[in-house]
Design an enzyme around this catalytic site. Structure first.
Site, PDB file in Angstrom:
ATOM      1  N   VAL A  56       0.812  -1.215   0.000  1.00  0.00           N
ATOM      2  CA  VAL A  56       0.000   0.000   0.000  1.00  0.00           C
ATOM      3  C   VAL A  56       0.844   1.264   0.000  1.00  0.00           C
ATOM      4  O   VAL A  56       0.322   2.367  -0.210  1.00  0.00           O
ATOM      5  CB  VAL A  56      -0.971   0.018   1.198  1.00  0.00           C
ATOM      6  CG1 VAL A  56      -2.009  -1.068   1.056  1.00  0.00           C
ATOM      7  CG2 VAL A  56      -0.226  -0.098   2.525  1.00  0.00           C
ATOM      8  N   ASN A  82      -6.894   0.275   6.949  1.00  0.00           N
ATOM      9  CA  ASN A  82      -6.557  -0.341   8.225  1.00  0.00           C
ATOM     10  C   ASN A  82      -5.072  -0.611   8.400  1.00  0.00           C
ATOM     11  O   ASN A  82      -4.569  -0.604   9.519  1.00  0.00           O
ATOM     12  CB  ASN A  82      -7.339  -1.645   8.375  1.00  0.00           C
ATOM     13  CG  ASN A  82      -6.836  -2.496   9.521  1.00  0.00           C
ATOM     14  OD1 ASN A  82      -7.079  -2.210  10.683  1.00  0.00           O
ATOM     15  ND2 ASN A  82      -6.087  -3.552   9.183  1.00  0.00           N
ATOM     16  N   SER A 134      -5.601   5.756  15.797  1.00  0.00           N
ATOM     17  CA  SER A 134      -5.148   5.222  17.082  1.00  0.00           C
ATOM     18  C   SER A 134      -5.140   6.322  18.128  1.00  0.00           C
ATOM     19  O   SER A 134      -4.989   7.516  17.811  1.00  0.00           O
ATOM     20  CB  SER A 134      -3.730   4.660  16.928  1.00  0.00           C
ATOM     21  OG  SER A 134      -3.118   4.421  18.184  1.00  0.00           O
ATOM     22  N   TYR A 147       5.041   7.228  14.572  1.00  0.00           N
ATOM     23  CA  TYR A 147       3.747   6.583  14.383  1.00  0.00           C
ATOM     24  C   TYR A 147       2.621   7.479  14.900  1.00  0.00           C
ATOM     25  O   TYR A 147       1.608   7.695  14.219  1.00  0.00           O
ATOM     26  CB  TYR A 147       3.738   5.245  15.118  1.00  0.00           C
ATOM     27  CG  TYR A 147       2.405   4.563  15.218  1.00  0.00           C
ATOM     28  CD1 TYR A 147       1.863   3.895  14.123  1.00  0.00           C
ATOM     29  CD2 TYR A 147       1.689   4.570  16.418  1.00  0.00           C
ATOM     30  CE1 TYR A 147       0.637   3.254  14.217  1.00  0.00           C
ATOM     31  CE2 TYR A 147       0.460   3.925  16.523  1.00  0.00           C
ATOM     32  CZ  TYR A 147      -0.060   3.264  15.422  1.00  0.00           C
ATOM     33  OH  TYR A 147      -1.277   2.625  15.521  1.00  0.00           O
ATOM     34  N   ALA A 149       2.634  10.698  15.292  1.00  0.00           N
ATOM     35  CA  ALA A 149       2.507  11.877  14.436  1.00  0.00           C
ATOM     36  C   ALA A 149       1.796  11.537  13.136  1.00  0.00           C
ATOM     37  O   ALA A 149       0.965  12.304  12.639  1.00  0.00           O
ATOM     38  CB  ALA A 149       3.891  12.455  14.145  1.00  0.00           C
ATOM     39  N   LYS A 151      -0.411   9.085  12.692  1.00  0.00           N
ATOM     40  CA  LYS A 151      -1.825   8.860  12.984  1.00  0.00           C
ATOM     41  C   LYS A 151      -2.543  10.180  13.243  1.00  0.00           C
ATOM     42  O   LYS A 151      -3.730  10.326  12.895  1.00  0.00           O
ATOM     43  CB  LYS A 151      -1.970   7.922  14.178  1.00  0.00           C
ATOM     44  CG  LYS A 151      -1.618   6.479  13.877  1.00  0.00           C
ATOM     45  CD  LYS A 151      -2.505   5.874  12.808  1.00  0.00           C
ATOM     46  CE  LYS A 151      -2.286   4.371  12.673  1.00  0.00           C
ATOM     47  NZ  LYS A 151      -3.117   3.782  11.588  1.00  0.00           N
TER      48      LYS A 151
END
Length: 251
Positions: A56, A82, A134, A147, A149, A151
C-alpha cells in the site's frame, strides 16, 4: 443486525490479520464483496473474502490495484484504510529511512488508496471511507513518536477529505482505536496476566477486540450514518486513566 450492505464492494488494507481480519469478516458477513490486501498471502481467509497482494506504500501499485478491482466488480463503494503500525523506536536515534517508512505506511498509504478510489467512489450512492487511527494520534506516544505523528496526520486528513469530497457524496470518517487485543498483543503488552491488568485499568474493564472495531466500521459505512462525515469515533472503552490520579491517590 442487517446494515444493508449486500452487494457493495469493499477494500480493506491489512485485511488478513488482526483488526483488519475482523473487519473483512464482518463486511463479508453483511454481504459485501470484500478484497483484503496485504503484502503476503495468509494461510487462510475468512469465508467470502478475496485476497490481493499489495504494498500500500507504492502509489503506482495502489492505482493499478484499484482499477483492477473496479473493472472486475463493476463498482467500488467502501475503503477501509486499516494497514499500519510501528515497532518501538527511540526518537533520538531513529533513522530518516525508518521515519519515512512509518509515515508512508500510516499516513501516505491511506491517502494513496483514497485518491485512487475517488473516481469510482463518486459514482457510488453509498461511498464511504473509514480510516483506522489510534489513540497514539491524540495523546503523547513515547517510543513510537513518528507513528503517533502519522496517525495524528491521518485524523487531520480525514476531516479535510470529508470537506473536499462531501459534495461528491463521499463520506470520510476515522475510528480512534484504543488498547486492543490481537494475535500480536503479547509483543506489545506482555503476558496474559499483564494484558488482563491493562484491560482492568480501562473504564469498561477490558481491551478492545477486533469485533468491537468491526462493528464500528459497519456503522460508519452503512446508511445508518448517512449524515456522519469527518467524525472521529473513539473505540477505546472510555479511555486510559490519567496516571496522575493514581499518583495523587497513592500520595
Amino acid at each position: 443486525m442487517d446494515f444493508g450492505l449486500a452487494g457493495r464492494v469493499a477494500i480493506v488494507t491489512g485485511g488478513t490479520r488482526g483488526l483488519g481480519r475482523a473487519i473483512s469478516t464482518a463486511l463479508a458477513q453483511q454481504g459485501c464483496v470484500v478484497i483484503a490486501c496485504a503484502r503476503s498471502e495468509p494461510e487462510s481467509l475468512p469465508e467470502g473474502v478475496e485476497f490481493a497482494a499489495l504494498d500500500v506504500r507504492d502509489p503506482d501499485a495502489v492505482a493499478e490495484f484499484v482499477e483492477t478491482v473496479a473493472a472486475r466488480h463493476g463498482r467500488l463503494d467502501i475503503i477501509v484504510n486499516n494497514a499500519g503500525g510501528s515497532p518501538p523506536s527511540d526518537a533520538a536515534t531513529a533513522s530518516p529511512r525508518f521515519a519515512e517508512a512509518i509515515t508512508r505506511l500510516n499516513l501516505l498509504a491511506p491517502y494513496y488508496l483514497s485518491r485512487a478510489a475517488f473516481p469510482h467512489l463518486e459514482k457510488s450512492p453509498g461511498a464511504a471511507i473509514v480510516n483506522i487511527a489510534s489513540v497514539s494520534g491524540i495523546r503523547p506516544s513515547p517510543g513510537t513518536s513518528i507513528y503517533g505523528a502519522a496517525k495524528a496526520g491521518l485524523l487531520s486528513l480525514t476531516k479535510s477529505l470529508a470537506q473536499e469530497w462531501g459534495p461528491k457524496s463521499i463520506r470520510v470518517n476515522a475510528i480512534i482505536v484504543g488498547l486492543a487485543e490481537t494475535e500480536t498483543s503479547a509483543d506489545t503488552y506482555g503476558s496474559e496476566a499483564t494484558r488482563a491488568k491493562v484491560g482492568q485499568s480501562l473504564p469498561l474493564g477490558r481491551m478492545a477486540t477486533g469485533d468491537d472495531v468491526a462493528r464500528a466500521v459497519l456503522y460508519l459505512v452503512s446508511d445508518a450514518s448517512e449524515y456522519v462525515s469527518g467524525a472521529w469515533l473513539n473505540v477505546d472503552g472510555g479511555g486510559e486513566r490519567p496516571l496522575f490520579l493514581d499518583i495523587v491517590k497513592g500520595g
